[in-house]
Design a protein around this motif. Structure first.
Motif, mmCIF file in Angstrom:
data_model
loop_
_atom_site.group_PDB
_atom_site.id
_atom_site.type_symbol
_atom_site.label_atom_id
_atom_site.label_comp_id
_atom_site.label_asym_id
_atom_site.label_seq_id
_atom_site.Cartn_x
_atom_site.Cartn_y
_atom_site.Cartn_z
ATOM 1 N N UNK A 2 0.855 -1.177 0.000
ATOM 2 C CA UNK A 2 0.000 0.000 0.000
ATOM 3 C C UNK A 2 0.897 1.235 0.000
ATOM 4 N N UNK A 3 0.870 1.978 -1.096
ATOM 5 C CA UNK A 3 1.786 3.110 -1.210
ATOM 6 C C UNK A 3 1.054 4.346 -1.693
ATOM 7 N N UNK A 4 1.805 5.422 -1.881
ATOM 8 C CA UNK A 4 1.220 6.725 -2.162
ATOM 9 C C UNK A 4 0.490 6.765 -3.505
ATOM 10 N N UNK A 5 0.808 5.853 -4.423
ATOM 11 C CA UNK A 5 0.132 5.886 -5.726
ATOM 12 C C UNK A 5 -1.333 5.495 -5.598
ATOM 13 N N UNK A 6 -1.690 4.795 -4.506
ATOM 14 C CA UNK A 6 -3.058 4.309 -4.317
ATOM 15 C C UNK A 6 -3.736 5.152 -3.245
ATOM 16 N N UNK A 158 -6.673 -7.590 1.802
ATOM 17 C CA UNK A 158 -5.257 -7.944 1.750
ATOM 18 C C UNK A 158 -4.377 -6.714 1.959
ATOM 19 N N UNK A 159 -3.172 -6.942 2.456
ATOM 20 C CA UNK A 159 -2.181 -5.872 2.618
ATOM 21 C C UNK A 159 -0.815 -6.444 2.244
ATOM 22 N N UNK A 165 -2.351 -4.455 -7.577
ATOM 23 C CA UNK A 165 -3.249 -3.565 -8.307
ATOM 24 C C UNK A 165 -4.654 -3.621 -7.718
ATOM 25 N N UNK A 166 -4.751 -4.095 -6.484
ATOM 26 C CA UNK A 166 -6.039 -4.151 -5.796
ATOM 27 C C UNK A 166 -6.198 -2.869 -4.984
ATOM 28 N N UNK A 167 -7.094 -1.956 -5.399
ATOM 29 C CA UNK A 167 -7.232 -0.671 -4.699
ATOM 30 C C UNK A 167 -7.603 -0.863 -3.231
ATOM 31 N N UNK A 168 -6.978 -0.093 -2.380
ATOM 32 C CA UNK A 168 -7.217 -0.243 -0.946
ATOM 33 C C UNK A 168 -8.660 0.095 -0.582
ATOM 34 N N UNK A 172 -12.571 -5.507 1.169
ATOM 35 C CA UNK A 172 -13.610 -5.890 2.132
ATOM 36 C C UNK A 172 -14.996 -5.372 1.736
ATOM 37 N N UNK A 173 -15.160 -4.966 0.470
ATOM 38 C CA UNK A 173 -16.451 -4.496 -0.040
ATOM 39 C C UNK A 173 -17.053 -5.588 -0.918
#
Length: 241
Positions: A2-6, A158-159, A165-168, A172-173
């Motif tokens: 999970x980084x700044x691009x997301x 997931x983390x 490429x799974x948007x944060x 869980x939605x």
């Protein structure tokens, strides 16, 4: 990772600027941007590294504040620099030596060397015109998929420590499978393959329909005709409800 691009759905980041003025950030307005732009397709075309490896390298190489403040093509340059040094194609010392020479030269153009290679040029043009991902997509036999159109699914919470490429904001939605799009190599694995290497096993990609209120909560600001969001997600990101 999970980084700044997301940053989709992140509090206090603000809305997306869709104005024509903002879209000009992708224009090649300066000489250095004109020089950087062909480097990436040329390197892809020569299979020095792949698209997902480059994305992950940018995420890892750039400080979050630097990432948000830097011009668009500076992201490209940071990724290229990191990949070339990591693979030993150039060293950090060689890179710094070149910077020092440019700073000491009255006209940096004097340091430019004319280099023509038709094979590299044609490969770069092919990447620019045809992209890099569609050529990997394959048709999928519905019997080989874990989900069918209409199935209710949940995005796994997931983390990962590596690229994803799974948007944060969608994790869980719950949503519904709207379309089976074909198969494609999973970026999470592809990003960690040297160069183009061996293709990792492709997996099904689904177009999933989500209710916007399920994503953003009860405070979601409703707009007529804009109650749903569709996101393309790889099979391993999903689980049955």
């Amino acid at each position: 990772m999970d980084s700044v691009h997301d940053i989709g759905g992140t509090d206090n980041v603000g809305s997306i600027d869709t104005s024509p003025e903002n879209s000009k950030s992708f224009d090649l307005d300066t000489k250095w941007e004109e020089l950087v732009f062909p480097l990436l397709p040329a390197l892809y075309g020569q299979k020095v590294f792949n698209f997902n490896t480059n994305r992950y390298t940018i995420e890892d190489a750039m400080d979050p504040v630097y990432y948000l403040e830097a011009p668009y093509y500076e992201h490209w340059l940071a990724g290229i620099e990191a990949m070339l040094t990591e693979q030993g194609i150039i060293t950090k010392e060689e890179y710094q030596d070149r910077i020092d020479k440019v700073k000491q030269t009255e006209d940096p153009d004097d340091l430019m060397t004319e280099y023509n290679n038709e094979e590299i040029t044609e490969a770069a043009i092919d990447v620019i015109e045809n992209g890099t991902s569609e050529r990997w997509r394959q048709e999928t036999d519905p019997d080989d998929t874990a989900f069918e159109i209409g199935d209710e699914v949940r995005v796994k919470n997931i983390h990962p420590t590596g690229h994803t490429r799974c948007p944060e904001y969608i994790r869980n939605v719950e949503g519904v499978i709207d379309e089976i799009m074909g198969t494609q190599t999973l970026p999470d694995k592809r990003a960690h393959v040297d160069g183009f290497g061996e293709y990792t096993t492709p997996e099904p990609v689904y177009h999933v329909k989500f209710n916007n209120e399920d994503i953003w909560g009860e405070d979601y600001e409703h707009f007529e005709g804009n109650e749903t969001t569709y996101i393309s997600l790889y099979e391993s990101y999903l689980e049955s409800v």
